[in-house]
Structure formats: C-alpha cells, structure tokens
Design a protein around this motif. Structure first.
Motif, mmCIF file in Angstrom:
data_model
loop_
_atom_site.group_PDB
_atom_site.id
_atom_site.type_symbol
_atom_site.label_atom_id
_atom_site.label_comp_id
_atom_site.label_asym_id
_atom_site.label_seq_id
_atom_site.Cartn_x
_atom_site.Cartn_y
_atom_site.Cartn_z
ATOM 1 N N ASP A 341 -26.520 2.978 -6.607
ATOM 2 C CA ASP A 341 -26.242 2.528 -7.980
ATOM 3 C C ASP A 341 -25.455 1.222 -7.930
ATOM 4 O O ASP A 341 -24.438 1.124 -7.250
ATOM 5 C CB ASP A 341 -25.423 3.627 -8.693
ATOM 6 C CG ASP A 341 -25.153 3.306 -10.155
ATOM 7 O OD1 ASP A 341 -25.612 2.241 -10.635
ATOM 8 O OD2 ASP A 341 -24.493 4.141 -10.815
ATOM 9 N N GLU A 342 -25.950 0.222 -8.645
ATOM 10 C CA GLU A 342 -25.233 -1.056 -8.622
ATOM 11 C C GLU A 342 -24.260 -1.198 -9.782
ATOM 12 O O GLU A 342 -23.378 -2.040 -9.754
ATOM 13 C CB GLU A 342 -26.243 -2.216 -8.644
ATOM 14 C CG GLU A 342 -26.981 -2.347 -7.333
ATOM 15 C CD GLU A 342 -27.826 -3.605 -7.280
ATOM 16 O OE1 GLU A 342 -28.439 -3.941 -8.327
ATOM 17 O OE2 GLU A 342 -27.861 -4.244 -6.230
ATOM 18 N N MET A 343 -24.442 -0.356 -10.812
ATOM 19 C CA MET A 343 -23.595 -0.494 -12.000
ATOM 20 C C MET A 343 -22.294 0.274 -11.787
ATOM 21 O O MET A 343 -21.925 1.160 -12.570
ATOM 22 C CB MET A 343 -24.335 0.020 -13.232
ATOM 23 C CG MET A 343 -25.655 -0.683 -13.475
ATOM 24 S SD MET A 343 -25.520 -2.474 -13.360
ATOM 25 C CE MET A 343 -24.633 -2.821 -14.864
ATOM 26 N N VAL A 344 -21.592 -0.077 -10.727
ATOM 27 C CA VAL A 344 -20.349 0.610 -10.390
ATOM 28 C C VAL A 344 -19.202 -0.392 -10.415
ATOM 29 O O VAL A 344 -19.418 -1.597 -10.362
ATOM 30 C CB VAL A 344 -20.430 1.267 -8.992
ATOM 31 C CG1 VAL A 344 -21.540 2.294 -8.954
ATOM 32 C CG2 VAL A 344 -20.604 0.210 -7.922
ATOM 33 N N GLY A 345 -17.985 0.132 -10.497
ATOM 34 C CA GLY A 345 -16.806 -0.731 -10.456
ATOM 35 C C GLY A 345 -16.824 -1.721 -11.592
ATOM 36 O O GLY A 345 -16.962 -1.358 -12.766
ATOM 37 N N ALA A 346 -16.715 -3.008 -11.242
ATOM 38 C CA ALA A 346 -16.685 -4.040 -12.268
ATOM 39 C C ALA A 346 -17.984 -4.063 -13.064
ATOM 40 O O ALA A 346 -17.993 -4.267 -14.282
ATOM 41 C CB ALA A 346 -16.434 -5.403 -11.632
ATOM 42 N N SER A 347 -19.101 -3.824 -12.382
ATOM 43 C CA SER A 347 -20.397 -3.879 -13.071
ATOM 44 C C SER A 347 -20.528 -2.797 -14.123
ATOM 45 O O SER A 347 -21.250 -2.946 -15.108
ATOM 46 C CB SER A 347 -21.536 -3.735 -12.052
ATOM 47 O OG SER A 347 -21.478 -4.785 -11.129
ATOM 48 N N PHE A 348 -19.829 -1.662 -13.922
ATOM 49 C CA PHE A 348 -19.872 -0.603 -14.917
ATOM 50 C C PHE A 348 -19.423 -1.130 -16.275
ATOM 51 O O PHE A 348 -19.938 -0.709 -17.321
ATOM 52 C CB PHE A 348 -18.994 0.571 -14.477
ATOM 53 C CG PHE A 348 -18.653 1.519 -15.588
ATOM 54 C CD1 PHE A 348 -19.626 2.334 -16.169
ATOM 55 C CD2 PHE A 348 -17.361 1.587 -16.092
ATOM 56 C CE1 PHE A 348 -19.314 3.188 -17.200
ATOM 57 C CE2 PHE A 348 -17.046 2.438 -17.126
ATOM 58 C CZ PHE A 348 -18.015 3.246 -17.693
ATOM 59 N N LEU A 349 -18.469 -2.082 -16.254
ATOM 60 C CA LEU A 349 -17.961 -2.629 -17.512
ATOM 61 C C LEU A 349 -19.066 -3.316 -18.303
ATOM 62 O O LEU A 349 -19.002 -3.423 -19.525
ATOM 63 C CB LEU A 349 -16.806 -3.596 -17.244
ATOM 64 C CG LEU A 349 -15.549 -2.953 -16.617
ATOM 65 C CD1 LEU A 349 -14.571 -4.022 -16.163
ATOM 66 C CD2 LEU A 349 -14.883 -1.996 -17.589
#
Lengths: 564, 564
Positions: A341-349
C-alpha cells in the motif's frame, strides 16, 4: 566485521550516547541493523556512539546494491527497525507458509512459541513496547511530554527524503521530530507527490461539536471468542487462535496474536494522525496460563470494539482482509497488497477530504490546547485509577481473603472447643458456629474471586485508554508543527519572499491535519463517554451483586441460629 | 528506713529472684508493703531477694501491735497486697467521705482522677491485672497452666493459719499453692471452725447435667446506662458515674468505677470456687475519651448480666447493697458490714449445702478433667478469635477505609479530568462518576465505623470469657488438691493410721468442693451457650445490615447513570 558508511548530512550530537558526524565523513558502523532508527559506530575522530541511520549510506564492498540509503527508504517499505519490538515483515521474501498453521512463515514467532525462551521485550506497563530505559534514545523523545509513554507509531516512517531540497520554507533542524519523521512536514510543504490513482477517500464533515469523521456506511461489530490452543510441528510449537465473527459476515475466521500484530503494524504504518488502539500487552512467560489467555481475550475484545467503532480504521482494506479472508492463497495476496500500500504515512493525508467550512487556525490551536491539557489530565487520572484498582485486586486476592479466612478459622476453633465437653455440648450451636466459620471462608474466596467480575474489566478499559491517550502527544505535535509552518509561510508571504499561492497551499494542507486531529478528538470523546459509562455501570452492578451475595450467604447462616 | 522481720518457717528459694530463709532467722525487709504476697529483703547471709510475706513476722520498734504476722491474717481482712492492682481498703480507717462525691475517701482514686499522671498498671490484654512479666512471681504460678493469664482471685486470701498444727494428713509443702492459700486445704482438713451463726446458705441441687446452683428465688437483671462525667473539688477531679437500675427495684443508683472495683474485691475475697467475672480493664490514660467510656459501659453491662445471672453472686448481700443503697449513711454501714463478713474464703465453703446423691469421686475427677481440657481449648480459641477480631478492627479503620477512599479519590480524579475539555464534557456522566467517588469514600467511612456495630460487641463478650476462663485453672486446682487429700486420708484409714470418721469428714468436705466446682461448670456452660449464641447472631445480623447498606448505597449511585 565492521562496515563502512558515509555521512549524508551533518548531525550534531545532543546526548552523550550520540556522536556528531559531518557531511561526507567516512564512518565505521558496528552493525548494519539500526535500532530504533539509530546506528552505532565510530566517526573519523575516533569517537564511538550513536547517529541517525537515515543520515548515512552504508558502503558495501560486495556486488549488488552498493549502499543502503536509510534516508531514502520509501514510505511504503516496512520499518527496518521493527525487529526490535515487532515481527519483521520483509516483503522481498515471499510468504510461503500455510495460512492457519504456517510452518516456516517469515514472521517472528516469538509471541506464540513456547519452546523458545525469549528475553522480556517490554517493561511492565509499557504495553509491549520497549520502555525508554531499554531502548535507544527515541528520536522524537526530545519533543515528547514528560510522563507520556513512548509511542511507537511514528517510529516506523523514516523521514521522507525530499525531492525538492531547498524549498522556500525552512525545514525543522531536528530531523527526528515526529513531525519530520512522520512525513507530515513534507506533506505540509507540498513535497508528497499526489498519486495518480487514489482509491480510498476518508471524509471529514462538520458535526455539532466540530469536525468529525464521516461514519462508516457499513458499520459492523466483531466478536472475539474461544481462545483455543493449537499445536504444530507435532506439538513442538503451540499457539492460541481466536475465533473472530464480524457481524456483517457472520462467518468466523480464526486468528493468532501474531496476525493481530501484523495488522497492528500495518495500522501504525498507514494511519498518520489517527490514534490506533494498542494491542494488549505481550507477556514472555506463562503465555498459556488460563488467566493470561482470558485477559488477552478480554482486551482483544475491547481493542476490536474500538477498531470497528472507528470510521476510518474500520474501513481499512487490510482490516477487512484480516476479518474476512478464509482462503490461504487470498490471505497471502491480501497481505502482500496491504504491505505494498502506498497511501501510508504522509500519503495517507492525501486521502482525507475535508469540508469547506472556514476554521480560524488560532481557534483550532486553542481547541487542540484544551484537548492537550485534558488528555494529559485524563492520562494522569487513568493511571491513578489503574494503580488503585491494581492494588485493590492485590488486596482482594491477598489481605481481604486472608482476613476473612482467619475469621472463619477462628469461628471453627471456637466450635471445635465447644465440642470438647460433651455433656454440656450443644450440637446445634456448635454446628451453627462451625458453619459460620465456613461461610466466612467462602466470603474470603468470594472476595478473592470478585476482581474477575469487576476490577479486571475496569483495568481492561483503563489499559485501552492508556494506549489511546499515549498516542495523542505525537499527533498533537504534528498539528503544532503544521501550524508553525503556516505562520512561517504567511510571514514570508507578507514579506514578499513567498508566493501567496504557495502559502495558501501550505495553509490548506495544514487544515487537513487540523481537521483530522479534531475528528480524532471528537471520536475519542464519543468513545470515552460510552466506554466510561459502561465501565462504571458494569463495576457498580457487579459490586452490588457482590455485596448482595455476601449478605445472602450470611442470612442463610444466621438462620441456623434460629431454632437453638 | 529498713524494717526487721523474723522468719516463721523455712523457705527454699526456687527462682533466682527469691532467697532462702530459715525459721527464726532475722531478716531485713526493704518495704513493709508486700507485692502480690512477696516481700523484698535481705537474709542473714547477705543475700537479697524475695520471700513470702506469710513466712515472716515484721518486728516493730514502735508501740502498739509489735508485729504483722502475714501468715495469720484473718480470712476476713482485706488483701494487704491489693495496692498493686486495686484500691487498698484499710478497714481501720473509718470511711468518712460523702457518698456519691466522697472528697477525702480512703480509696485510691487513680482510676477516676484525671489530674494525676499514673504509670500504666497493666499490659494490654491482661484485663487490668499486671502481666506476668510486670509482677513479682505469683505464689501459685508454679501450679498454673502455661498460657493462662494470672488470676488475682485467690491471691487475696492468705493461707489459713491452722490451730491444729500436726494434723494427721500431711500439709502441702508448697504453701503458696492456691489450694493452701485459699484456705481450702484447711477446710478439707476440718481446720475451719464452724461459725455459730450461719445466716447465708447456698444450695446445690442435682440437675439434668449434674450438680447446679439452686436458682436465685428472686431473679432480676440490672441495666447500666448513661455514663456521665461528674466533677468534684471545683472541677479539679472528675469521674464518670453510671446509672444502675435493678429490675426488682426499678429505681436507679449511681456508681463509679471505683465502687464496682470495691465490690469486685469483696467478691474475690469471699467467693472461693466461684468464677467471678473480671471487671473491664483499667486504662491509665484517656479515661474520659468517648470511645473508652463507651467501651467500659458496654463491658460493665456484660459484667452486670453475668453477675445477675449467677445464682450465688446475685444473692450476695454486698452486691444487693451495691445495687440498692441510696443513703449515704447506710452505704457506709453496709460497706463496713461487707468488709467484716466472716463467711469469706474457706469459710464461704461452710455456707454451701450439697445434695445427698452419691457421686463417685473418680467420676467427678473425670468430669473435671474433661472440663479442664475444654476450658483450655476454649481459652485458646477465644484468644485466637480475639486476635483476629482485633486485627479486623484495625483493618476496618485503616486498610479497608484507605482502599475505598483511594478508589473514591481516583474516580473523582477521572471526573475532574473529564471536565477539562468543555465542548465534549458530558456533565451528567461527570457528576455520576464524581458521585461514585463520593459513594466509595462513604463506603470507606462505613467500613471504618462498622466495628462499633459488630466487632466491638464480639470483643466485649470474648473479653468477659477470657476473664471467666482464666479463673478456672485455680478453681480446678482446689478440687484437685481436695481430691488428693481424700485419697491420702483413705490410704491412711486403710492402713489404720486414721479414724474412718476423720477420713469420712475429709471425703464429705471434698464433696462440697467437687459439687461447687461442678455447679460452676454447669453455670459457665449455660451462660456460654446463651452468650455465644447471642454474640454470633448479633454479629451476623449486623454484618448483613452492613453489606445491605453498602449495596443500597451503590444502587443509588448506579441509578445516576441510567439517563445518560
């Protein structure tokens, strides 16, 4: 065999365990494995100590990739330092084990293996994570509130390497502040690239008390039941599996603690600004003792309740996979998918949608400050109640039981002496007194057993809240960092040193962080009210039943004296 | 100023505190006042130590009676050694004080005086009498059962001087055995002269369980109420008076503790072979503290109940005088009369009428042995329960209260923290939790107060029985001594060395002692059954009420959560 490394940036030591390093300085490192984001080594001046792993690249003599650049590890990669307190989940080694009984799985089996004696991983009360005194100085420790327990969530993301070095708004000097390490700084500065395809969207809407997460359109709950001991390798290894039954599917899956742990680490990894509930603490010894299994079950139930209640966490694909997947092959695929999953950490925002309502940033700041003071106070009072309740458990099992048993024994001794002069002995009285003695022994046992009915449940709830509360200082720190950036960019814009457009972008992204934090505050309070109401009611009900049972026991005993 | 004395008999020291003396040896004595029957002095060989007061005569240089012969003090005289633990009541000084507020009375005022600091008279738990380690070795100590508390009763009677020295049946070598000192030996041997006029008669009859005292034909009870602080000498001295209302008169008298104490000493003096209930313990400090006064009142009530329940004690003229006399002049006369009573000690045995039924003396011996084993065991178990109950009182007032208060405080801290984020604060919940905290503080106070309702009454009863039980070893010893004399005389009669008539006289008098002891055993058991039944019922009832009250408090509190 010592490895060599090259410093990528200057680092100034701030503690005696650390050493300073200069950009391009050649270093000797004692082990390739970083501990909590730190490497141990020697600089060119012969000083030995710790420096940030992300500030250096390791120079390899062998073929292949000739260095490990910790500073540029992608946000989606697994925490390289996780081996210290959790299972390494290296996606480069394919998952080959079977599903429910994975013989050679790549996960550290320590939590379930009973044939291996492990070192204790955690000090008591730190919820399974290393206590500050056991771990290397946490990078964000300098920013933390004194007295808060260390929060592992944001240790997993190394600071984002910026593709746009030299951006106009200055970067934080302390590259180990969780604001930097979490990638939220990069996000605020607009350095986190927008992905082409964003499948998930989490909405924040305005509620009566401010921003709140939009409810999960498909709410559900999930039971955790029947902890059952399983064995593998012909009984050499054994573990406990729990039966989970999500209400929207109503068909159970069976999961081990290590599956929970895998999920938990995915959650930590992905959900920046969300207070992920801690898993019940690990325990190195006596893992199969009945009391421990019961306690873990109760606490997994509370953990699960909190997970399913959370509008964001409950919709997480990895969680759904964890709850529903019954197929071995599908399990492996879903696991890999979650880990990639790439939508993690900062990308989750980037996946958060906020309402258009204007919120004055200073008002947000004030609300956050109130929440901060509240959460600190609540943390203190939860700790106080935990200590009192734990001591009460000890008293129930020890002192209270002992006192009543001693009273019971003394009555029986009286009865016994009354038997000794037979012509004058009145059997009915002797029996009544002897029975009174036995009753008080029973009352002693009731006292000893009572914590299982009331105090344990209280301690379970308090433990969940200790975990949740310990997450907030870091989350609040993210918002504070973002707000500081807004003020800085506005000043620069006012001075004509920044485009208004860029300053507006920073302000807009800061609003995302602020809204998310407020939604979390709102969710926390909603749950707090419900959970503490339930906790108090349950405690009082059980206490009432207890005292009634004691007086009923005594009433029955009193009747024995009636016809003497 | 050292006094001189002359040894009347040989005495062989048996402990290192004692010194040996020879008949006619001249001795120096350090003080005329004997302590517990012993004098301290120096023999002609320069050894200093203790010897029995009754073995010497003090040589006086002054006019008047030129010596004090302790060994020949009439049975009716007050105990000369009583100053150690009770008020000296020297009959040679006329009683001049007023009745209820006797300013210059001759009684030691120590128990009521609050202006004088006295040394503590007793170690805890010894019921007001000096503990073995504080007193000089009691003369009868060698005969006592290990573990029994010292019994003052028989210390008061010095051994009877025999007018018929050289009687055929041998005398006990140990002249300090209570058998000798009480005068029972002299009685058995027929050395106690029959008085011409015996006004009182106490009958023993055969009951279903053996000999018993004939019931008081005019039974009554007596209340003890309203302890009231009185002052005299314009407030310099103060004391507590108790209102006593005998049911057969129904008009109250007011008595001070020292009046009880006077009566108690008369009882000890007179009633050989009767287990006189001990008075509640003395307390040197804090005598006017509310708790102490309450405790003394409760224990005087139990003491009084036992007195009025006893067929012999309740009919005693001195007791009737104590209960009824309301006139100052009459009081003095009655007091003098009681003090001059000749039917005390050994002579009291002359007033006992026994049934003609034959009792095999060996059977009596066996019954006594069973009672002896029983009373030892009961004494142990009463002590055990006393210790447990005392510890429970301490726990209630200390640990239990503290635990609940800490719980209450912790709940209030939770409630307080919940107030700190006003937009999300739910007042109803906060109030309910705060109220729960207050409830647990109340529960803590209820725990602390509860001993007043249950454990205190238990401890009062146990204390009464500790006193009664501690009397029996000596009383049993009297019977044993008498029985030994019978066997000895029978052997001598069989060998033709004694008239059968004299042997029959010894046997007959031994039967009196045996019947009296059995009547006492019977009375003790009757009271024991009633008192322990009442004690247990009262304890259980109060415990039930307590636990019900706790659960009612909690139920009320629980309702506060209903409409959240």
């Amino acid at each position: 065999m010592a490895l060599k490394a090259r410093a990528l940036y200057n680092f100034q030591s701030e503690n005696k365990e650390e050493i300073s390093i200069q950009e391009n300085e050649e270093l000797v490192i004692f082990s390739e494995n970083s501990l909590d984001g730190w490497l141990q080594g020697q600089n060119s001046r012969g000083e030995t100590g710790l420096f940030p792993a992300s500030y250096v690249e390791i120079l390899r003599s062998r073929s292949g990739s000739n260095y490990t650049d910790y500073s540029s590890s992608p946000a989606g990669s697994p925490g390289h330092d996780s081996s210290f307190y959790t299972a390494p989940s290296n996606p480069s080694i394919p998952y080959q084990g079977s599903f429910e009984d994975d013989d050679d799985d790549d996960w550290d089996d320590w939590d379930d293996a009973c044939t291996v004696v492990e070192e204790p991983r955690s000090a008591p009360g730190t919820n399974g994570h290393p206590s500050p005194s056991l771990q290397y100085p946490p990078a964000y420790g300098r920013d933390q509130h004194a007295g808060y327990r260390p929060k592992p969530a944001l240790e997993r993301q190394d600071s984002m390497s910026s593709s746009k070095r030299g951006s106009v708004v200055g970067r934080n000097l302390n590259r180990f502040s969780c604001f930097v390490r979490s990638g939220v700084e990069a996000f605020i500065l607009g350095d986190v690239p927008l992905m082409s395809k964003i499948a998930e969207v989490y909405c924040i809407e305005m509620g009566s008390k401010g921003p709140q997460w939009r409810a999960n359109p498909h709410p559900f709950i999930c039971s955790v039941e029947d902890p059952t001991k399983q064995t593998k390798f012909k009984g050499i290894k054994s573990y406990i599996s729990y039966k989970l039954t999500p209400s929207n599917i109503n068909s159970p899956v069976y999961r081990r603690y290590k599956h929970f742990d895998w999920l938990y680490n995915r959650l930590l990894h992905k959900f920046t600004v969300i207070s992920v509930p801690h898993l019940p603490e690990k325990q190195a010894t006596g893992r199969f003792e009945e009391d421990f299994i019961e306690k873990r079950k109760r606490r997994l139930i509370l953990w699960m309740d909190h997970m399913t209640s959370h509008p964001v966490l409950s919709q997480y694909e990895g969680f759904q996979h964890f709850l529903c997947c019954r197929d071995e092959k599908q399990w492996k695929l879903g696991k890999r998918r979650a880990e990639k999953d790439e939508m993690v950490g900062a990308s989750f925002l980037l996946t958060i949608q906020i309402p258009t309502e204007h919120q004055d940033l200073q008002d947000v700041e004030d609300r956050v400050d109130a929440f901060k003071a509240f959460s600190k106070k609540m943390d203190d009072s939860v700790l106080q109640l935990t200590n009192v309740a734990s001591e009460l458990v000890r008293k129930h099992v020890g002192g209270f039981r002992k006192e009543f048993q001693k009273l019971g024994n003394a009555f029986q001794a009286i009865s016994h002496s009354f038997h000794m002069d037979p012509p004058y002995s009145l059997d009915a009285l002797n029996n009544a007194i002897s029975h009174t003695g036995k009753t008080y022994e029973t009352v002693g046992e009731m006292f000893a057993e009572q914590p299982k009915n009331d105090l344990f449940l209280m301690l379970d709830t308090l433990s969940l809240y200790q975990g949740l509360l310990s997450n907030f200082p870091d989350i609040i720190h993210l918002q504070k960092g973002a707000f500081a950036k807004v003020k800085e960019s506005q000043r620069m814009s006012d001075e004509g040193r920044m485009d208004q457009e860029e300053a507006d972008g920073i302000r807009k992204r800061c609003r995302v962080v602020g809204f998310a934090l407020q939604a979390e505050m709102n969710h926390f309070h909603e749950r707090r009210v419900a959970d503490f109401k339930r906790m108090m009611q349950s405690y009082l009900k059980q206490q009432i039943i207890f005292y009634q049972r004691v007086s009923q026991q005594l009433e029955k005993t009193l009747r024995m004296y009636d016809n003497l």
